[in-house]
Write a protein that holds these residues in place. Structure first.
Motif: not given
Length: 93
Positions: A21-39
């Motif tokens: 959930y975010s008020v900034r709808p265009g940032l969801w692609p960053l979530v994918i990179g963050l998840l992969r990087g943390v894993a």
């Protein structure tokens, strides 16, 4: 600034459904990179991340990801671990 929020559902040994959930709808692609990087960095895993629903396609009011990861062996509970051997010294007489 309002920070994003995350919620996990449908947790299994191989996957988790992550709601973003975010008020900034265009940032969801960053979530994918963050998840992969943390894993990779913290768990030495190579997850796959799939966008299931999003605001962009109108199917949801937030983004929903399916994160899949290799099945891991369950971690031992602290009580199941062998106690370390103590120093070898004279015992009670």
């Amino acid at each position: 600034m309002i920070p994003p929020a995350f919620r996990c559902e449908e947790v299994t040994p191989e996957s988790v459904e992550l709601h973003y959930y975010s008020v900034r709808p265009g940032l969801w692609p960053l979530v994918i990179g963050l998840l992969r990087g943390v894993a990779r960095t913290y768990f030495a895993l190579e997850p796959t991340v799939e966008l299931l629903r999003s605001r962009h396609d109108g199917s949801c009011d937030h983004e929903v990801f399916l994160v899949r990861f290799p099945r891991q062996e369950p971690a031992e509970a602290p009580s199941e671990r062998a106690a370390p051997a103590g120093p070898a010294g004279p015992g009670p007489a």
